[in-house]
Write a protein that holds these residues in place. Structure first.
Motif, PDB file in Angstrom:
ATOM      1  N   ALA A  29       0.849  -1.144  -0.067  1.00  0.00           N
ATOM      2  CA  ALA A  29       0.035  -0.045   0.163  1.00  0.00           C
ATOM      3  C   ALA A  29       0.842   1.324   0.056  1.00  0.00           C
ATOM      4  CB  ALA A  29      -0.796  -0.023   1.132  1.00  0.00           C
ATOM      5  N   ASP A  30       0.370   2.346  -0.741  1.00  0.00           N
ATOM      6  CA  ASP A  30       1.039   3.519  -0.348  1.00  0.00           C
ATOM      7  C   ASP A  30       0.516   4.264   0.873  1.00  0.00           C
ATOM      8  OD1 ASP A  30       2.393   3.736  -3.101  1.00  0.00           O
ATOM      9  OD2 ASP A  30       0.093   3.595  -3.796  1.00  0.00           O
ATOM     10  N   MET A  31      -0.490   4.006   1.114  1.00  0.00           N
ATOM     11  CA  MET A  31      -1.366   4.721   2.453  1.00  0.00           C
ATOM     12  C   MET A  31      -1.937   3.625   3.191  1.00  0.00           C
ATOM     13  SD  MET A  31      -2.554   8.350   1.254  1.00  0.00           S
ATOM     14  CE  MET A  31      -2.303   9.079   2.847  1.00  0.00           C
ATOM     15  N   VAL A  32      -1.702   3.616   4.551  1.00  0.00           N
ATOM     16  CA  VAL A  32      -2.646   2.740   5.450  1.00  0.00           C
ATOM     17  C   VAL A  32      -2.824   3.682   6.531  1.00  0.00           C
ATOM     18  CG1 VAL A  32      -2.457   0.847   7.303  1.00  0.00           C
ATOM     19  CG2 VAL A  32      -0.828   0.965   5.196  1.00  0.00           C
ATOM     20  N   VAL A  33      -4.383   3.735   6.321  1.00  0.00           N
ATOM     21  CA  VAL A  33      -5.155   4.422   7.500  1.00  0.00           C
ATOM     22  C   VAL A  33      -5.277   3.603   8.634  1.00  0.00           C
ATOM     23  CG1 VAL A  33      -7.456   5.554   7.620  1.00  0.00           C
ATOM     24  CG2 VAL A  33      -6.228   5.605   5.540  1.00  0.00           C
ATOM     25  N   VAL A  34      -5.110   4.194   9.876  1.00  0.00           N
ATOM     26  CA  VAL A  34      -5.278   3.634  11.258  1.00  0.00           C
ATOM     27  C   VAL A  34      -6.028   4.408  12.118  1.00  0.00           C
ATOM     28  CG1 VAL A  34      -3.713   2.774  12.941  1.00  0.00           C
ATOM     29  CG2 VAL A  34      -2.822   2.798  10.958  1.00  0.00           C
ATOM     30  N   PRO A  35      -7.356   3.799  12.373  1.00  0.00           N
ATOM     31  CA  PRO A  35      -8.266   4.442  13.302  1.00  0.00           C
ATOM     32  C   PRO A  35      -7.575   4.566  14.632  1.00  0.00           C
ATOM     33  CG  PRO A  35      -8.955   2.031  12.812  1.00  0.00           C
ATOM     34  CD  PRO A  35      -7.599   2.427  12.196  1.00  0.00           C
ATOM     35  N   GLN A  36      -8.272   5.705  15.382  1.00  0.00           N
ATOM     36  CA  GLN A  36      -7.819   5.734  16.836  1.00  0.00           C
ATOM     37  C   GLN A  36      -8.906   6.326  17.426  1.00  0.00           C
ATOM     38  OE1 GLN A  36      -4.374   8.849  15.759  1.00  0.00           O
ATOM     39  NE2 GLN A  36      -5.346   9.490  17.749  1.00  0.00           N
ATOM     40  N   SER A  37      -9.368   5.934  18.640  1.00  0.00           N
ATOM     41  CA  SER A  37     -10.360   6.475  19.416  1.00  0.00           C
ATOM     42  C   SER A  37      -9.646   7.544  20.366  1.00  0.00           C
ATOM     43  CB  SER A  37     -11.039   5.309  20.172  1.00  0.00           C
ATOM     44  OG  SER A  37     -10.385   4.518  21.070  1.00  0.00           O
ATOM     45  N   ASP A  38      -8.604   7.409  20.813  1.00  0.00           N
ATOM     46  CA  ASP A  38      -8.257   8.462  21.457  1.00  0.00           C
ATOM     47  C   ASP A  38      -7.220   9.436  21.026  1.00  0.00           C
ATOM     48  OD1 ASP A  38      -6.411   9.674  23.592  1.00  0.00           O
ATOM     49  OD2 ASP A  38      -6.049   7.978  24.587  1.00  0.00           O
ATOM     50  N   ILE A  39      -7.856  10.619  21.053  1.00  0.00           N
ATOM     51  CA  ILE A  39      -7.253  12.040  20.201  1.00  0.00           C
ATOM     52  C   ILE A  39      -5.731  12.098  20.624  1.00  0.00           C
ATOM     53  CG2 ILE A  39      -7.965  13.909  21.815  1.00  0.00           C
ATOM     54  CD1 ILE A  39      -8.902  15.313  19.433  1.00  0.00           C
ATOM     55  N   THR A  40      -5.292  11.731  21.732  1.00  0.00           N
ATOM     56  CA  THR A  40      -3.796  11.646  21.983  1.00  0.00           C
ATOM     57  C   THR A  40      -2.853  10.943  20.970  1.00  0.00           C
ATOM     58  OG1 THR A  40      -3.747  10.191  23.586  1.00  0.00           O
ATOM     59  CG2 THR A  40      -4.442  12.145  24.343  1.00  0.00           C
ATOM     60  N   GLY A  41      -3.508  10.167  20.314  1.00  0.00           N
ATOM     61  CA  GLY A  41      -2.735   9.276  19.370  1.00  0.00           C
ATOM     62  C   GLY A  41      -2.457   7.831  19.582  1.00  0.00           C
ATOM     63  N   ARG A  42      -2.961   7.503  20.764  1.00  0.00           N
ATOM     64  CA  ARG A  42      -2.821   6.219  21.254  1.00  0.00           C
ATOM     65  C   ARG A  42      -3.579   5.290  20.481  1.00  0.00           C
ATOM     66  NH1 ARG A  42      -5.060   3.246  25.671  1.00  0.00           N
ATOM     67  NH2 ARG A  42      -3.732   1.443  26.512  1.00  0.00           N
ATOM     68  N   SER A  43      -3.171   3.972  20.078  1.00  0.00           N
ATOM     69  CA  SER A  43      -3.844   3.182  19.275  1.00  0.00           C
ATOM     70  C   SER A  43      -3.086   1.748  19.182  1.00  0.00           C
ATOM     71  CB  SER A  43      -4.118   3.638  17.676  1.00  0.00           C
ATOM     72  OG  SER A  43      -4.474   2.901  16.774  1.00  0.00           O
ATOM     73  N   ILE A  44      -4.152   1.038  19.660  1.00  0.00           N
ATOM     74  CA  ILE A  44      -3.463  -0.547  19.251  1.00  0.00           C
ATOM     75  C   ILE A  44      -3.279  -0.755  18.120  1.00  0.00           C
ATOM     76  CG2 ILE A  44      -4.185  -2.952  19.770  1.00  0.00           C
ATOM     77  CD1 ILE A  44      -5.974  -2.170  22.194  1.00  0.00           C
ATOM     78  N   ALA A  45      -3.906  -0.601  17.056  1.00  0.00           N
ATOM     79  CA  ALA A  45      -3.690  -0.926  15.738  1.00  0.00           C
ATOM     80  C   ALA A  45      -2.408  -0.183  15.404  1.00  0.00           C
ATOM     81  CB  ALA A  45      -5.013  -0.427  14.878  1.00  0.00           C
ATOM     82  N   ALA A  46      -2.190   1.105  15.676  1.00  0.00           N
ATOM     83  CA  ALA A  46      -0.924   1.650  15.312  1.00  0.00           C
ATOM     84  C   ALA A  46       0.140   1.001  15.876  1.00  0.00           C
ATOM     85  CB  ALA A  46      -0.985   3.289  15.739  1.00  0.00           C
ATOM     86  N   ASP A  47       0.123   0.636  17.132  1.00  0.00           N
ATOM     87  CA  ASP A  47       1.398  -0.192  17.577  1.00  0.00           C
ATOM     88  C   ASP A  47       1.592  -1.580  16.811  1.00  0.00           C
ATOM     89  OD1 ASP A  47       1.292   1.632  19.692  1.00  0.00           O
ATOM     90  OD2 ASP A  47       0.214   0.270  21.154  1.00  0.00           O
ATOM     91  N   ILE A  48       0.660  -2.114  16.344  1.00  0.00           N
ATOM     92  CA  ILE A  48       0.947  -3.512  15.587  1.00  0.00           C
ATOM     93  C   ILE A  48       1.239  -3.042  14.141  1.00  0.00           C
ATOM     94  CG2 ILE A  48      -0.412  -5.209  14.299  1.00  0.00           C
ATOM     95  CD1 ILE A  48      -2.470  -5.215  16.578  1.00  0.00           C
ATOM     96  N   VAL A  49       0.725  -2.134  13.450  1.00  0.00           N
ATOM     97  CA  VAL A  49       1.194  -1.697  11.981  1.00  0.00           C
ATOM     98  C   VAL A  49       2.461  -1.296  11.945  1.00  0.00           C
ATOM     99  CG1 VAL A  49       0.579   0.112  10.206  1.00  0.00           C
ATOM    100  CG2 VAL A  49      -1.305  -1.175  11.361  1.00  0.00           C
ATOM    101  N   SER A  50       2.765  -0.407  12.776  1.00  0.00           N
ATOM    102  CA  SER A  50       4.182   0.210  13.068  1.00  0.00           C
ATOM    103  C   SER A  50       5.360  -0.643  13.023  1.00  0.00           C
ATOM    104  CB  SER A  50       4.348   1.126  14.278  1.00  0.00           C
ATOM    105  OG  SER A  50       4.415   0.499  15.216  1.00  0.00           O
ATOM    106  N   ARG A  51       4.883  -1.998  13.395  1.00  0.00           N
ATOM    107  CA  ARG A  51       6.055  -3.124  13.276  1.00  0.00           C
ATOM    108  C   ARG A  51       6.164  -3.621  11.913  1.00  0.00           C
ATOM    109  NH1 ARG A  51       6.247  -7.120  18.363  1.00  0.00           N
ATOM    110  NH2 ARG A  51       5.826  -5.539  20.069  1.00  0.00           N
ATOM    111  N   TYR A  52       5.446  -3.371  10.883  1.00  0.00           N
ATOM    112  CA  TYR A  52       5.706  -3.928   9.822  1.00  0.00           C
ATOM    113  C   TYR A  52       5.913  -2.685   8.648  1.00  0.00           C
ATOM    114  CZ  TYR A  52       3.891  -7.993  11.910  1.00  0.00           C
ATOM    115  OH  TYR A  52       3.737  -9.065  12.915  1.00  0.00           O
ATOM    116  N   ILE A  53       5.246  -1.503   8.760  1.00  0.00           N
ATOM    117  CA  ILE A  53       5.354  -0.725   7.563  1.00  0.00           C
ATOM    118  C   ILE A  53       5.968   0.760   8.286  1.00  0.00           C
ATOM    119  CG2 ILE A  53       3.761  -1.527   6.220  1.00  0.00           C
ATOM    120  CD1 ILE A  53       1.891   0.796   7.219  1.00  0.00           C
ATOM    121  N   PRO A  54       6.688   1.507   7.349  1.00  0.00           N
ATOM    122  CA  PRO A  54       7.325   2.770   8.018  1.00  0.00           C
ATOM    123  C   PRO A  54       6.459   3.737   8.156  1.00  0.00           C
ATOM    124  CG  PRO A  54       7.636   2.532   5.415  1.00  0.00           C
ATOM    125  CD  PRO A  54       7.146   1.222   6.173  1.00  0.00           C
TER     126      PRO A  54
END
Length: 233
Positions: A29-54
């Motif tokens: 993908a060129d862009m991977v959209v990651v949802p977050q429910s916490d406006i501060t930027g905390r996201s379980i999905a982001a923690d996972i995705v960041s292990r695999y893509i820049p």
């Protein structure tokens, strides 16, 4: 339809449960959209995705946890418009979600908005929370000639006795604020198995035997329960 947007299930939280196909889709993908429910930027999905893509591929998008359907609908529409513009320029766009994409995920709502704009969608499956929970306990959910059901935790529990008679296992998702009612039901019902799984596969995972334990009230958040009337032999 020429443009296509992919929804990817990331599994329940353990990065090692992300499928090879999901990783490949994110890498391509060129862009991977990651949802977050916490406006501060905390996201379980982001923690996972960041292990695999820049990081430069990741686009965070905030969904308010207000329960206001109109607010959420506005956010889904705005994101669909933005993703459609990216796709129209030839970018390969993915949207990730915790769990399995077609099961109570935010991508289901986004999909409707995209299809209305003529954007095709595809889904990459992920491990569901209830599957991870059952596996963690070596617990069968059903066997030959049996069946199980998965429902959102209902407002009233009047339907549960009939479901427990009909199905080998009843999986309750989105327990959250209805946890006290569930605990009361378990105390009154004649069950062989009743377990609450909170944040399954994550480092802060907690498992509560509802037949013998009363979990704290906040244990309902990000929790799944499995109930069985009869024990598997």
């Amino acid at each position: 339809m020429t443009a296509k947007i992919c929804g990817i299930g990331l599994g329940p939280g353990d990065p090692e449960l992300v499928t090879i196909k999901a990783v490949r889709a994110m890498e391509q993908a060129d862009m991977v959209v990651v949802p977050q429910s916490d406006i501060t930027g905390r996201s379980i999905a982001a923690d996972i995705v960041s292990r695999y893509i820049p990081a430069e591929k990741i686009h965070m998008y905030h969904f308010p946890m207000t329960g206001n359907k109109a607010d959420l609908d506005t956010r889904y529409s705005a994101l669909a418009d933005e993703m459609a513009r990216w796709a129209a320029t030839g970018k390969r766009v993915c949207y990730v979600t915790i769990g399995d994409t077609p099961v109570y995920s935010t991508f289901n709502y986004l999909r409707d908005k995209l299809l209305a704009q003529g954007i095709a969608t595809e889904m990459v499956p992920g491990v569901s929370a209830y599957s991870a929970a059952a596996n963690s306990q070596s617990l069968p959910l059903c066997e030959k000639d049996g069946s199980f059901c998965v429902i959102e935790m209902p407002e009233t529990l009047d339907e549960l006795p009939a479901l427990l008679e009909r199905f080998s296992s009843v999986v309750l998702m989105k327990v959250h604020k209805r946890l006290p009612a569930l605990c009361q039901f378990v105390r009154q019902a004649d069950l062989a198995y009743a377990t609450l799984f909170q944040r399954i596969t994550l480092p802060e995972e907690q498992v509560y035997d509802l037949l013998t334990q009363t979990p704290p009230q906040d244990a309902g958040y990000l929790s799944t329960a499995i109930l069985q009337r009869r024990e598997f032999r």
